[in-house]
Scaffold this motif. Structure first.
Motif, PDB file in Angstrom:
ATOM      1  N   GLN A  84       0.843  -1.187   0.000  1.00  0.00           N
ATOM      2  CA  GLN A  84       0.000   0.000   0.000  1.00  0.00           C
ATOM      3  C   GLN A  84       0.882   1.242   0.000  1.00  0.00           C
ATOM      4  OE1 GLN A  84      -2.214  -1.125   3.452  1.00  0.00           O
ATOM      5  NE2 GLN A  84      -0.774  -0.225   4.899  1.00  0.00           N
ATOM      6  N   THR A  85       0.263   2.368  -0.257  1.00  0.00           N
ATOM      7  CA  THR A  85       0.999   3.617  -0.308  1.00  0.00           C
ATOM      8  C   THR A  85       0.150   4.720   0.295  1.00  0.00           C
ATOM      9  OG1 THR A  85       2.245   5.098  -1.787  1.00  0.00           O
ATOM     10  CG2 THR A  85       0.151   4.260  -2.605  1.00  0.00           C
ATOM     11  N   GLU A  86       0.781   5.834   0.590  1.00  0.00           N
ATOM     12  CA  GLU A  86       0.055   6.964   1.165  1.00  0.00           C
ATOM     13  C   GLU A  86      -0.369   7.913   0.058  1.00  0.00           C
ATOM     14  OE1 GLU A  86       1.132  10.825   3.826  1.00  0.00           O
ATOM     15  OE2 GLU A  86       1.692   8.889   4.716  1.00  0.00           O
ATOM     16  N   VAL A  92      -3.648   3.645   0.873  1.00  0.00           N
ATOM     17  CA  VAL A  92      -4.397   3.039  -0.231  1.00  0.00           C
ATOM     18  C   VAL A  92      -3.624   1.827  -0.736  1.00  0.00           C
ATOM     19  CG1 VAL A  92      -5.381   3.391  -2.523  1.00  0.00           C
ATOM     20  CG2 VAL A  92      -5.323   5.294  -0.893  1.00  0.00           C
ATOM     21  N   ARG A  93      -4.329   0.712  -0.951  1.00  0.00           N
ATOM     22  CA  ARG A  93      -3.690  -0.486  -1.509  1.00  0.00           C
ATOM     23  C   ARG A  93      -3.420  -0.281  -3.000  1.00  0.00           C
ATOM     24  NH1 ARG A  93      -6.819  -5.773  -0.895  1.00  0.00           N
ATOM     25  NH2 ARG A  93      -8.331  -4.557  -2.070  1.00  0.00           N
ATOM     26  N   PHE A  94      -2.295  -0.825  -3.467  1.00  0.00           N
ATOM     27  CA  PHE A  94      -2.003  -0.744  -4.895  1.00  0.00           C
ATOM     28  C   PHE A  94      -3.073  -1.471  -5.700  1.00  0.00           C
ATOM     29  CE2 PHE A  94       2.346   0.171  -3.371  1.00  0.00           C
ATOM     30  CZ  PHE A  94       2.592   1.317  -4.124  1.00  0.00           C
ATOM     31  N   MET A  95      -3.619  -2.535  -5.142  1.00  0.00           N
ATOM     32  CA  MET A  95      -4.706  -3.269  -5.804  1.00  0.00           C
ATOM     33  C   MET A  95      -5.882  -2.334  -6.080  1.00  0.00           C
ATOM     34  SD  MET A  95      -5.472  -6.605  -6.445  1.00  0.00           S
ATOM     35  CE  MET A  95      -6.894  -7.665  -6.701  1.00  0.00           C
ATOM     36  N   ASP A  96      -6.197  -1.480  -5.111  1.00  0.00           N
ATOM     37  CA  ASP A  96      -7.318  -0.561  -5.269  1.00  0.00           C
ATOM     38  C   ASP A  96      -7.005   0.531  -6.295  1.00  0.00           C
ATOM     39  OD1 ASP A  96      -8.800  -1.949  -3.378  1.00  0.00           O
ATOM     40  OD2 ASP A  96      -7.997  -0.778  -1.718  1.00  0.00           O
ATOM     41  N   LEU A  97      -5.726   0.921  -6.398  1.00  0.00           N
ATOM     42  CA  LEU A  97      -5.335   1.931  -7.385  1.00  0.00           C
ATOM     43  C   LEU A  97      -5.566   1.400  -8.798  1.00  0.00           C
ATOM     44  CD1 LEU A  97      -2.014   3.296  -5.821  1.00  0.00           C
ATOM     45  CD2 LEU A  97      -4.260   4.372  -5.819  1.00  0.00           C
TER      46      LEU A  97
END
Length: 417
Positions: A84-86, A92-97
């Motif tokens: 995840q990242t800020e 936010v999860r990279f999967m969600d991005l």
């Protein structure tokens, strides 16, 4: 009859959606009446909204506060995918991005088509991950999960160079042995196929595919090498400290790689750099680096480097405007510098093509046509090297950004008719 399925080319740099309709263009307009949507997300902190594509790049360059993310496809198959990242103070999860972007692609296509799409053929590189079949399959499975989260229910995959071959096959009049050369933003993919008008309607084309190959090298790698060789030295890359060692290279590699640029903005990085600065022999260059990081203009610089790469495909040199880093600063880059910067990548591509011929048990002079597609297929030295390997073949220029999407749409029509 109009089919109820689409083809999605989720690219490292640009994405398209194709839909087969009688008498209508295959690719759907996704932004500003253009069929391509740059694979970019910008989280606008000032207006608390998320935007995509050209609008995302535009708002970032206009100076809005926020987080720009590009080359999201490059995350597939890496350890980052589970992380995840800020983003503007939130985790936010990279999967969600990735899901956000694919969902936007789907919604834009549906708005343009005036109907919903539940069935899709997604393009994939020959290898998401080189020399690791388990990680490669995991990357495809992850992309399938992302597509389901975005709203697709029936999902199939097709190799991107084979999709490009289907697009080319729709226009030929006789059988040919064709090499597809697809140089995208993140990967270089190749297929040797036997194509013919009478074969085009077959659902099973396994016997026509003589060999597939690929390597994890693409346009963003060319950008990275150009940046490291021609631009980052202006910011202190390979400059020396008082103890005669080099300034740590990790800062420059992060800034030269699209999906790691934000790593250079951490407080820890800035603290480390200030300690390095105290021992630097060329502080004027480190001043530029610190200014770039403090102003968070790494993505701006990457955009300038990408533009320089494109300019060098048609000119012997280009002028890079670096005034955002230092007033009045500019730098001339010659094409020869670019050619030298990407030599190792071109050698890897040549090796992959030779392996492809060996796998197919063919000689280079047996190939009738080399079909070029992908946004980075226009690099002059790349074209020269491929032509030298296949001197008897006719070179055919595909739609650099649209051939794969059109081919995926044709494949979707066959699979889901």
């Amino acid at each position: 009859m109009m089919v109820q399925a689409c083809g999605v080319d989720f690219g490292t740099s640009n994405s398209t959606v194709g839909w087969c309709r009688p008498g209508q263009p295959t690719l759907l307009a996704l932004e500003d009446n253009k069929s391509t949507l740059p694979s970019v997300v910008f989280f606008n902190a000032e207006e608390d909204r998320t935007v995509f594509g050209r609008q995302a790049i535009g708002e970032y360059l206009e100076g809005y506060e926020g987080r720009l993310m590009r080359s999201l496809k490059s995350i597939l198959g890496t350890g980052l995918m589970n992380g995840q990242t800020e983003v503007n103070g939130q985790t936010v999860r990279f999967m969600d991005l990735l899901t956000l972007f694919i969902r936007s692609l789907k919604q834009r296509a549906e708005t343009q088509a005036g109907r919903s799409f539940q069935h899709v053929v997604l393009g994939r590189p020959v290898f998401f991950v080189d020399d690791d079949p388990v990680a490669d399959q995991l990357a495809q499975d992850t992309l399938a999960d992302v597509a389901r989260l975005a709203g697709f229910t029936e999902i199939e995959f097709q190799f991107e160079p084979i999709a490009a071959a289907f697009d080319y096959e729709s226009r030929i009049e006789r059988e040919a042995l064709v090499l597809i050369v697809d140089i995208g933003g993140g990967t270089s993919d190749f297929s040797l196929l036997r194509l013919a008008p009478e074969r085009s309607q077959r659902l099973d084309r396994l016997d026509d595919i003589l060999a597939n190959g690929g390597v994890h090298i693409g346009g963003t790698d060319f950008d990275k090498q150009l940046s490291l060789n021609a631009v980052m030295p202006l910011l202190g890359y390979r400059s020396r400290l008082k103890n005669h060692t080099e300034v740590p290279s990790s800062y420059y590699f992060n800034l030269a790689t699209w999906h790691t640029i934000n790593f250079a903005y951490t407080r820890q990085t800035q603290a480390e750099l200030r300690a390095v600065y105290a021992d630097a022999l060329e502080r004027d260059k480190l001043d530029r680096l610190l200014r770039l990081i403090e102003q968070r203009t790494g993505h701006w610089l990457a955009i300038q480097v990408e533009a320089a790469k494109i300019d060098l495909s048609g000119a012997d040199q280009c002028q890079l405007d670096l005034s955002e880093i230092q007033a009045g600063l500019s730098h001339t880059i010659a094409r020869q510098e670019f050619d030298q910067a990407i030599e190792a990548q071109l050698l890897s591509i040549e090796t992959t093509l030779q392996r492809l011929l060996n796998d197919a048990q063919l000689r280079a002079d047996q190939v009738d046509t080399v079909f070029f597609t992908g946004g980075s297929s226009g690099v002059p030295l790349l074209r020269q090297r491929v032509a030298a390997m296949f001197p008897a073949a006719q070179a055919v220029e595909g739609d650099r950004y649209g051939s794969i999407g059109c081919g995926l749409a044709l494949d979707a029509a066959r699979r889901f008719a």
